[in-house]
Design a protein around this motif. Structure first.
Motif, PDB file in Angstrom:
ATOM      1  N   ASP A 139       5.836   6.555   4.369  1.00  9.62           N
ATOM      2  CA  ASP A 139       5.024   5.712   5.232  1.00  9.62           C
ATOM      3  C   ASP A 139       3.827   5.109   4.521  1.00  9.62           C
ATOM      4  OD1 ASP A 139       6.373   6.079   7.885  1.00  9.62           O
ATOM      5  OD2 ASP A 139       6.016   8.166   7.339  1.00  9.62           O
ATOM      6  N   ASP A 140       3.753   5.372   3.201  1.00  6.85           N
ATOM      7  CA  ASP A 140       2.656   4.816   2.439  1.00  6.85           C
ATOM      8  C   ASP A 140       1.297   5.298   2.969  1.00  6.85           C
ATOM      9  OD1 ASP A 140       2.162   3.462   0.186  1.00  6.85           O
ATOM     10  OD2 ASP A 140       2.294   1.447   1.047  1.00  6.85           O
ATOM     11  N   LEU A 141       1.260   6.587   3.291  1.00  8.74           N
ATOM     12  CA  LEU A 141       0.037   7.168   3.842  1.00  8.74           C
ATOM     13  C   LEU A 141      -0.372   8.388   3.019  1.00  8.74           C
ATOM     14  CD1 LEU A 141       1.032   6.960   7.618  1.00  8.74           C
ATOM     15  CD2 LEU A 141      -0.717   5.568   6.474  1.00  8.74           C
ATOM     16  N   TYR A 142      -1.597   8.831   3.241  1.00 11.23           N
ATOM     17  CA  TYR A 142      -2.127   9.974   2.499  1.00 11.23           C
ATOM     18  C   TYR A 142      -2.832  10.927   3.449  1.00 11.23           C
ATOM     19  CZ  TYR A 142      -1.368   6.835  -1.418  1.00 11.23           C
ATOM     20  OH  TYR A 142      -0.793   5.983  -2.330  1.00 11.23           O
ATOM     21  N   LEU A 143      -2.864  12.200   3.059  1.00 12.28           N
ATOM     22  CA  LEU A 143      -3.641  13.183   3.808  1.00 12.28           C
ATOM     23  C   LEU A 143      -5.043  13.231   3.211  1.00 12.28           C
ATOM     24  CD1 LEU A 143      -1.060  16.124   4.077  1.00 12.28           C
ATOM     25  CD2 LEU A 143      -1.644  14.407   5.800  1.00 12.28           C
ATOM     26  N   VAL A 144      -6.044  13.259   4.063  1.00 20.57           N
ATOM     27  CA  VAL A 144      -7.415  13.250   3.555  1.00 20.57           C
ATOM     28  C   VAL A 144      -7.827  14.645   3.080  1.00 20.57           C
ATOM     29  CG1 VAL A 144      -8.118  11.355   5.054  1.00 20.57           C
ATOM     30  CG2 VAL A 144      -8.469  13.717   5.813  1.00 20.57           C
ATOM     31  N   GLY A 145      -8.733  14.661   2.115  1.00 21.97           N
ATOM     32  CA  GLY A 145      -9.294  15.914   1.621  1.00 21.97           C
ATOM     33  C   GLY A 145     -10.553  16.293   2.381  1.00 21.97           C
ATOM     34  N   THR A 146     -11.037  15.380   3.202  1.00 24.04           N
ATOM     35  CA  THR A 146     -12.234  15.614   4.007  1.00 24.04           C
ATOM     36  C   THR A 146     -12.293  14.551   5.096  1.00 24.04           C
ATOM     37  OG1 THR A 146     -14.648  15.397   4.036  1.00 24.04           O
ATOM     38  CG2 THR A 146     -13.509  14.360   2.208  1.00 24.04           C
ATOM     39  N   SER A 147     -12.861  14.902   6.242  1.00 20.22           N
ATOM     40  CA  SER A 147     -12.948  13.920   7.324  1.00 20.22           C
ATOM     41  C   SER A 147     -13.949  12.814   6.992  1.00 20.22           C
ATOM     42  CB  SER A 147     -13.329  14.593   8.649  1.00 20.22           C
ATOM     43  OG  SER A 147     -14.589  15.213   8.567  1.00 20.22           O
ATOM     44  N   GLU A 148     -14.739  13.007   5.955  1.00 17.25           N
ATOM     45  CA  GLU A 148     -15.644  11.942   5.478  1.00 17.25           C
ATOM     46  C   GLU A 148     -14.875  10.623   5.313  1.00 17.25           C
ATOM     47  OE1 GLU A 148     -17.074  12.858   1.561  1.00 17.25           O
ATOM     48  OE2 GLU A 148     -17.533  10.764   1.117  1.00 17.25           O
ATOM     49  N   VAL A 149     -13.661  10.718   4.804  1.00 14.11           N
ATOM     50  CA  VAL A 149     -12.836   9.520   4.573  1.00 14.11           C
ATOM     51  C   VAL A 149     -12.656   8.746   5.877  1.00 14.11           C
ATOM     52  CG1 VAL A 149     -10.529   8.714   3.922  1.00 14.11           C
ATOM     53  CG2 VAL A 149     -11.611  10.583   2.647  1.00 14.11           C
ATOM     54  N   ALA A 150     -12.338   9.467   6.932  1.00 13.33           N
ATOM     55  CA  ALA A 150     -12.110   8.813   8.216  1.00 13.33           C
ATOM     56  C   ALA A 150     -13.419   8.384   8.866  1.00 13.33           C
ATOM     57  CB  ALA A 150     -11.351   9.763   9.138  1.00 13.33           C
ATOM     58  N   LEU A 151     -14.431   9.228   8.773  1.00  8.94           N
ATOM     59  CA  LEU A 151     -15.689   8.931   9.469  1.00  8.94           C
ATOM     60  C   LEU A 151     -16.349   7.684   8.890  1.00  8.94           C
ATOM     61  CD1 LEU A 151     -17.268  12.461  10.015  1.00  8.94           C
ATOM     62  CD2 LEU A 151     -15.761  11.148  11.486  1.00  8.94           C
ATOM     63  N   VAL A 152     -16.302   7.539   7.571  1.00  7.77           N
ATOM     64  CA  VAL A 152     -16.859   6.336   6.956  1.00  7.77           C
ATOM     65  C   VAL A 152     -15.984   5.133   7.298  1.00  7.77           C
ATOM     66  CG1 VAL A 152     -17.361   5.181   4.765  1.00  7.77           C
ATOM     67  CG2 VAL A 152     -18.045   7.566   5.099  1.00  7.77           C
ATOM     68  N   SER A 153     -14.660   5.319   7.220  1.00 10.66           N
ATOM     69  CA  SER A 153     -13.735   4.205   7.455  1.00 10.66           C
ATOM     70  C   SER A 153     -13.727   3.749   8.906  1.00 10.66           C
ATOM     71  CB  SER A 153     -12.317   4.601   7.046  1.00 10.66           C
ATOM     72  OG  SER A 153     -12.291   4.926   5.669  1.00 10.66           O
ATOM     73  N   LEU A 154     -14.230   4.585   9.779  1.00  8.62           N
ATOM     74  CA  LEU A 154     -14.351   4.225  11.189  1.00  8.62           C
ATOM     75  C   LEU A 154     -15.033   2.862  11.337  1.00  8.62           C
ATOM     76  CD1 LEU A 154     -13.337   6.228  13.273  1.00  8.62           C
ATOM     77  CD2 LEU A 154     -15.620   7.193  13.420  1.00  8.62           C
ATOM     78  N   HIS A 155     -15.914   2.535  10.411  1.00  6.40           N
ATOM     79  CA  HIS A 155     -16.670   1.290  10.524  1.00  6.40           C
ATOM     80  C   HIS A 155     -16.296   0.260   9.452  1.00  6.40           C
ATOM     81  CE1 HIS A 155     -19.021   2.651  13.844  1.00  6.40           C
ATOM     82  NE2 HIS A 155     -19.335   3.767  13.219  1.00  6.40           N
ATOM     83  N   ALA A 156     -15.161   0.461   8.793  1.00  6.50           N
ATOM     84  CA  ALA A 156     -14.725  -0.492   7.778  1.00  6.50           C
ATOM     85  C   ALA A 156     -14.633  -1.889   8.381  1.00  6.50           C
ATOM     86  CB  ALA A 156     -13.373  -0.071   7.209  1.00  6.50           C
ATOM     87  N   ASP A 157     -15.132  -2.871   7.665  1.00  5.49           N
ATOM     88  CA  ASP A 157     -15.137  -4.281   8.079  1.00  5.49           C
ATOM     89  C   ASP A 157     -16.079  -4.568   9.255  1.00  5.49           C
ATOM     90  OD1 ASP A 157     -13.243  -5.005   6.146  1.00  5.49           O
ATOM     91  OD2 ASP A 157     -11.583  -4.497   7.480  1.00  5.49           O
ATOM     92  N   ASP A 158     -16.781  -3.559   9.721  1.00  9.07           N
ATOM     93  CA  ASP A 158     -17.675  -3.774  10.865  1.00  9.07           C
ATOM     94  C   ASP A 158     -18.973  -4.440  10.418  1.00  9.07           C
ATOM     95  OD1 ASP A 158     -15.954  -2.663  12.636  1.00  9.07           O
ATOM     96  OD2 ASP A 158     -17.188  -0.900  13.110  1.00  9.07           O
ATOM     97  N   ILE A 159     -19.552  -5.174  11.349  1.00  7.86           N
ATOM     98  CA  ILE A 159     -20.934  -5.596  11.183  1.00  7.86           C
ATOM     99  C   ILE A 159     -21.712  -4.819  12.230  1.00  7.86           C
ATOM    100  CG2 ILE A 159     -22.554  -7.514  11.365  1.00  7.86           C
ATOM    101  CD1 ILE A 159     -20.311  -9.333  10.320  1.00  7.86           C
ATOM    102  N   LEU A 160     -22.499  -3.855  11.756  1.00  4.73           N
ATOM    103  CA  LEU A 160     -23.156  -2.929  12.672  1.00  4.73           C
ATOM    104  C   LEU A 160     -24.423  -3.550  13.243  1.00  4.73           C
ATOM    105  CD1 LEU A 160     -22.887   0.220  10.363  1.00  4.73           C
ATOM    106  CD2 LEU A 160     -21.430  -0.305  12.329  1.00  4.73           C
ATOM    107  N   ASP A 161     -24.704  -3.162  14.468  1.00  8.45           N
ATOM    108  CA  ASP A 161     -25.960  -3.529  15.099  1.00  8.45           C
ATOM    109  C   ASP A 161     -27.062  -2.685  14.450  1.00  8.45           C
ATOM    110  OD1 ASP A 161     -28.118  -3.884  16.708  1.00  8.45           O
ATOM    111  OD2 ASP A 161     -27.109  -3.386  18.587  1.00  8.45           O
ATOM    112  N   PRO A 162     -28.114  -3.333  13.914  1.00 11.51           N
ATOM    113  CA  PRO A 162     -29.152  -2.552  13.241  1.00 11.51           C
ATOM    114  C   PRO A 162     -29.765  -1.499  14.168  1.00 11.51           C
ATOM    115  CG  PRO A 162     -29.863  -4.824  13.614  1.00 11.51           C
ATOM    116  CD  PRO A 162     -28.406  -4.764  13.923  1.00 11.51           C
TER     117      PRO A 162
END
Length: 424
Positions: free
Chosen positions: A220-243
């Motif tokens: 499936d071209d997927l990977y298992l993360v070594g830490t939830s940091e990967v997901a938590l940071v990626s949660l906002h990938a491509d986002d423009i955050l409200d300051p």
RNA sequence: GGAGGAGUGGCCGAGUGGUCUAAGGCAGCGGUUUUGAAAACCGCCGUAUCGCAAGGUACCGGGAGUUCGAAUCUCUCCUCCUCCGCCA
């Protein structure tokens, strides 16, 4: 990843960071590729401009003029078709090199090669002196029936284990204690995906250099993360955050998967170095200001220390030297818990500031007051990682008869059980 | 897993081969007017990249292709929606 404009202006600083972090990259090679790339862009853009110009002229031209224009346009296209693959190749080389550019260590980070150059900052709590010979966690766990060692190693391979009975409850107890403390301190709990696309791992800086450490799911071209940091940071990938939303503070809980490639033969016994574990991780996004980031960093560190204090585990805090901090980290503290079975402190927590390294790679931005876009800083720190934390927990609180008196804070999470007793 | 539909700027939404700068609206910013506000009117209002600048280039979910020319046509992937199947 750094801003290429910054690299152009400060090649020596960047090369020094490469050397001090014991990475491999020639900044002058990178700049040479950058120069070639920019020249290529200029000539391709000029040709494209001509192409667009001709395409606009064609419908306006008379029947007689038209064939000549189309002929020139075809010629321009042929030239472009020759240039474009070279440009793509050049851009790819450039991108690959950019992914290997480290962030710059903060001034307080000691320059050094290995663990021996980390600088201890403080010891908190006093390792207990035992009136008997303390057991190590493997003996304790076995005596208390907290884990099944042999079964999993047969069907799941080395470095696997199964927490059983009160061992399973204990893991739930320490993670829940940590989460409750962090929620109390304003972090938002998250249970994120642990099966992710490559871009999440590239975006957080674990790839390409740490590729061997991740479990891959090629179908499936997927990977298992070594830490939830990967997901938590990626949660906002491509986002423009409200300051106004900054700082964003998450605590993620997830299973973590590590191949431990290159660690073969090391810590093969027990619960110290395993392929799968559970971790509560803190992740923060904040404005790109070193003072703010520093404050957040020490808050995260303080959170981890508070958890260890609750668990009544002696520990020490060290600042990692340049050779021991990762590609993206600008500063890292390690918290090492006292493990009587080793008669030594050993790492249980790691607290890092990454500057805008991850935000750049993950394309996470926020809009500043003046309307312009900027990359936020990211930070992370372990809150608790189990079963590794069970090692100091059990070893420090053990009694002569092999029982373990649990720290008070844990009792409510253990259905009132105060002492773990060996099986009869 | 099978069948169908859809992805356009911060948001809504027009645009099925060519008026070079993607219509219009909403929101936002600046201004005129006003005691103040609202309304009205005028203007501004995406990102990245190259360039001292003028300006150029790229981006209409991602990638590839057809064409002198692609938001528009073709292929492929992703995401979402509807229905069927399976399932904790």
């Amino acid at each position: 990843m750094l801003d290429i404009a910054f690299i152009r202006q400060n090649p020596d600083l960047v090369q020094a960071a490469v050397t001090n972090k014991r990475q491999e990259l020639s900044v002058s090679d990178l700049l040479a590729v950058d120069k070639e790339r920019r020249e290529g862009i200029a000539s391709i853009d000029a040709k494209r401009a001509r192409k667009n110009q001709l395409a606009a002229l064609v419908p306006k031209a008379s029947k007689e003029e038209r064939p000549a224009l189309i002929e020139e346009a075809k010629a321009v296209r042929t030239e472009l078709e020759a240039l474009e693959p070279k440009m793509t190749e050049l851009q790819k080389r450039f991108d690959d090199m950019m992914l290997r550019v480290p962030s710059l260590p903060r001034p307080e980070v000691p320059i050094g090669k290995g663990e021996e150059d980390n600088v201890e900052l403080r010891k908190v709590g006093t390792p207990r002196t035992f009136s008997f010979t303390p057991k190590d966690h493997v003996d304790l766990v076995t005596g208390l029936g907290l884990a099944n060692w042999d079964g999993p190693r047969k069907f799941a391979g080395g470095r696997s284990y199964a927490l059983t009975g009160m061992g399973a409850i204990l893991e739930m107890a320490v993670t829940r204690l940590a989460i409750d403390m962090l929620v109390e301190r304003g972090l938002t709990p998250v249970i994120p995906p642990v099966i992710v696309r490559e871009r999440a791992l590239v975006g957080t800086g674990f790839f390409p250099l740490g590729r061997e450490e991740a479990y891959a799911i090629p179908a499936d071209d997927l990977y298992l993360v070594g830490t939830s940091e990967v997901a938590l940071v990626s949660l906002h990938a491509d986002d423009i955050l409200d300051p106004a939303s900054l700082p964003i503070r998450y605590c993620g809980m997830s299973p973590c998967f590590r191949r431990e490639a290159g660690a073969s033969g090391k810590d093969t016994k027990g619960l110290y170095r395993v392929h799968q574990f559970t971790k509560v991780e803190q992740v923060v996004f904040c404005v790109p200001d070193e003072e703010v980031a520093e404050k957040e960093h020490y808050t995260l560190l303080g959170n981890a220390e508070a958890i260890l204090a609750k668990l009544e585990i002696p520990y020490r805090v060290a600042i990692a030297c340049t050779g021991e901090i990762g590609l993206g980290q600008t500063r890292k503290h390690e918290v090492e818990s006292w493990m009587p079975g080793r008669n030594a402190y050993a790492e249980t927590h790691s607290c890092s500031t990454l500057g805008d390294f991850q935000a750049r790679r993950s394309n996470i931005r926020f809009r500043k007051e003046d309307g312009t876009l900027a990359f936020p800083f990211t930070l992370n720190n372990t809150a608790i990682a189990s079963p590794r934390i069970l090692i100091p927990l059990l070893e420090n609180h053990q009694n002569e008869d092999g029982s373990v008196t649990l720290p008070k804070a844990l009792v409510p999470y253990m259905n009132g059980v105060e002492v773990l007793r060996p099986k009869a």
